[in-house]
Design an enzyme around this catalytic site. Sequence first.
Site, PDB file in Angstrom:
ATOM      1  N   ARG A 157      44.550 122.168 -12.485  1.00 36.26           N
ATOM      2  CA  ARG A 157      45.257 121.925 -13.752  1.00 36.26           C
ATOM      3  C   ARG A 157      44.287 121.592 -14.882  1.00 36.26           C
ATOM      4  NH1 ARG A 157      49.150 119.432  -9.852  1.00 36.26           N
ATOM      5  NH2 ARG A 157      47.332 118.158  -9.446  1.00 36.26           N
ATOM      6  N   ILE A 158      43.344 120.691 -14.601  1.00 37.07           N
ATOM      7  CA  ILE A 158      42.444 120.243 -15.666  1.00 37.07           C
ATOM      8  C   ILE A 158      41.465 121.365 -16.036  1.00 37.07           C
ATOM      9  CG2 ILE A 158      40.724 118.522 -16.343  1.00 37.07           C
ATOM     10  CD1 ILE A 158      42.121 116.598 -14.292  1.00 37.07           C
ATOM     11  N   THR A 238      33.587 115.303 -15.348  1.00 43.63           N
ATOM     12  CA  THR A 238      34.677 114.337 -15.545  1.00 43.63           C
ATOM     13  C   THR A 238      35.459 114.178 -14.242  1.00 43.63           C
ATOM     14  OG1 THR A 238      36.085 116.138 -16.355  1.00 43.63           O
ATOM     15  CG2 THR A 238      35.018 114.766 -18.023  1.00 43.63           C
ATOM     16  N   ARG A 240      34.337 113.341 -10.189  1.00 44.24           N
ATOM     17  CA  ARG A 240      33.884 112.129  -9.511  1.00 44.24           C
ATOM     18  C   ARG A 240      32.366 112.145  -9.509  1.00 44.24           C
ATOM     19  NH1 ARG A 240      38.146 110.506 -10.476  1.00 44.24           N
ATOM     20  NH2 ARG A 240      39.764 109.646  -9.118  1.00 44.24           N
ATOM     21  N   GLU A 269      30.060 103.188  -9.828  1.00 43.21           N
ATOM     22  CA  GLU A 269      30.742 102.751 -11.044  1.00 43.21           C
ATOM     23  C   GLU A 269      31.064 101.270 -10.949  1.00 43.21           C
ATOM     24  OE1 GLU A 269      34.025 105.357 -11.956  1.00 43.21           O
ATOM     25  OE2 GLU A 269      32.726 107.108 -12.023  1.00 43.21           O
ATOM     26  N   HIS A 288      34.253 106.307 -17.514  1.00 44.61           N
ATOM     27  CA  HIS A 288      35.431 106.806 -16.779  1.00 44.61           C
ATOM     28  C   HIS A 288      36.724 106.580 -17.580  1.00 44.61           C
ATOM     29  CE1 HIS A 288      36.742 107.844 -12.405  1.00 44.61           C
ATOM     30  NE2 HIS A 288      37.563 108.397 -13.288  1.00 44.61           N
ATOM     31  N   ALA A 290      38.427 109.342 -19.140  1.00 41.16           N
ATOM     32  CA  ALA A 290      38.969 110.658 -19.509  1.00 41.16           C
ATOM     33  C   ALA A 290      40.490 110.661 -19.691  1.00 41.16           C
ATOM     34  CB  ALA A 290      38.542 111.718 -18.502  1.00 41.16           C
TER      35      ALA A 290
HETATM   36  C1  GLV Z   1      40.833 109.407 -12.825  1.00 38.58           C
HETATM   37  O1  GLV Z   1      39.675 109.666 -12.551  1.00 38.58           O
HETATM   38  C2  GLV Z   1      41.934 109.880 -12.032  1.00 38.58           C
HETATM   39  O2  GLV Z   1      41.712 110.363 -10.903  1.00 38.58           O
HETATM   40  O3  GLV Z   1      43.072 109.772 -12.512  1.00 38.58           O
HETATM   41  C1  GLV Z   2      44.266 117.781 -11.531  1.00 36.56           C
HETATM   42  O1  GLV Z   2      45.243 117.509 -12.244  1.00 36.56           O
HETATM   43  C2  GLV Z   2      43.805 119.144 -11.216  1.00 36.56           C
HETATM   44  O2  GLV Z   2      44.393 119.744 -10.316  1.00 36.56           O
HETATM   45  O3  GLV Z   2      42.879 119.658 -11.878  1.00 36.56           O
END
Ligand code: GLV
Ligand code: GLV
Length: 328
Positions: A157-158, A238, A240, A269, A288, A290
Site C-alpha cells: 500500500r505505502i 521508512t 524498519r 531506536e 520514526h 512517518a
Molecule cells: C510504524 O512504523 C508502523 O508500523 O505503523
Molecule cells: C502497508 O500499509 C503496506 O502494505 O505497504
Amino acid sequence: MIKPKVFVTRFIGQEAIDKISQDTTIEVWPEELPPPYEVLLEKSKDSEGLLTLLSDKIDANLINSAPKLKVVSNYAVGYDNIDITEATKHHIVIGNTPGVLTGTTADLAFALLMAAARRVVEADKYTRKGQWKTWGPQVLLGQDIHNATLGIIGLGRIGAEMAKRARGFNMRVLYHDKIKLNEVEEKQLGVEYVSELKELLSNADFISVHVPLVEQTYHLIGVNEFAMMKPTAVLINTSRGTVVDQKALYDTLKAKRIFAAGLDVTEIEPISPDDPLLTLDNVIITPHIASGSFTTRKNMAIMAAENLLTGLNGDIPPNCVNPDALRK
Ligand code: GLV
Ligand code: GLV
C-alpha cells in the site's frame, strides 16, 4: 458483569481512551517513555487485552505468562515487535492499523526523498550558522527529482502511494516485489517490474524501501547492495531500521559512494546521539514519525480501539494479522 481488564501502553488520545473505557477496566501507562519490559510483563499477567506500540516487545515469554490474554492491538501497521506464531498458538488475536496511515507515511517518505536530494536540512543549518554570504553558483548543489528514476522495493500500500507521488514529478518508477502486478495494474500505477533487486539498485536514482521486517528482509540492503548503486543515488527508508545494514550505510555515506540517505527508522531506536551516522551531512534522520499527522494518529487510535474491543468479545478484529488464532 465484570469488565475485562486492559492495559494501554501509552496515552493515544482521549477519544480512543474513552471508547475503550466504556467496556473495560482500563489502565493507561501515563509516561512518555515505554513501560519497562518487567512492568509490561506484570501488567499482562491478569489482562485480557493489551494495546501496544511498536516499541513494546510482546515475546513468547510474555505471552506464556499472560493466561487471560485474548487480544493484542498494535497501534502500528508493522507488527515485528510481536511473536505472532506464539500468539496464534495461544489463540490470541493480533490487530494492526493498515490503510489509515498509508498516505501519511508515503508523504513523509517523499519529503525525505526531496529533502535529501536538495539538501534541505543541511541548507537550513548553513543559513542559521551564518554561512550564507552570497548567491553562489556552486553552493549546496543537489540532485534533480523530476525526470529521475525511482526504485521502490516492496510495492504494498505505502509503496504504491509512493509511486503515485513520483508520477507528479514525471519520474520513471521501477519496483521489485515478491508479487508482480498484472499489466493493467502496472499501467494504472505507472510502474515497471524488475525481477532482480540488483537491476533496480543499479538503475534507480532514488531507492525507497517499503517492505515489512521479516527474516528475509533483515539487512536486505547491505555492503553488496550499496556497491550496486549509482554514486548519485539517494536511499530512503521508512520501513524498519534493520532492513538496512546501518554500518554499511555509514561506510557508504562517509566515503560518498552514494549521494545521500533519508531515514525515518534506525537499527536501534532511538539512535544514540553519539552514533557516527549523526556526524554526516549527507543523511537526514527523523525519529520514526512517518505516520505522524494529527488526523492519521487519531484514526490509528480509533482503529486500534476497535480491534481491541472486538478481540475482547472473542471475535476476529476488523484488522487482524492472525485470524487463524480463533480457528477451532
Ligand atoms: C510504524 O512504523 C508502523 O508500523 O505503523
Ligand atoms: C502497508 O500499509 C503496506 O502494505 O505497504
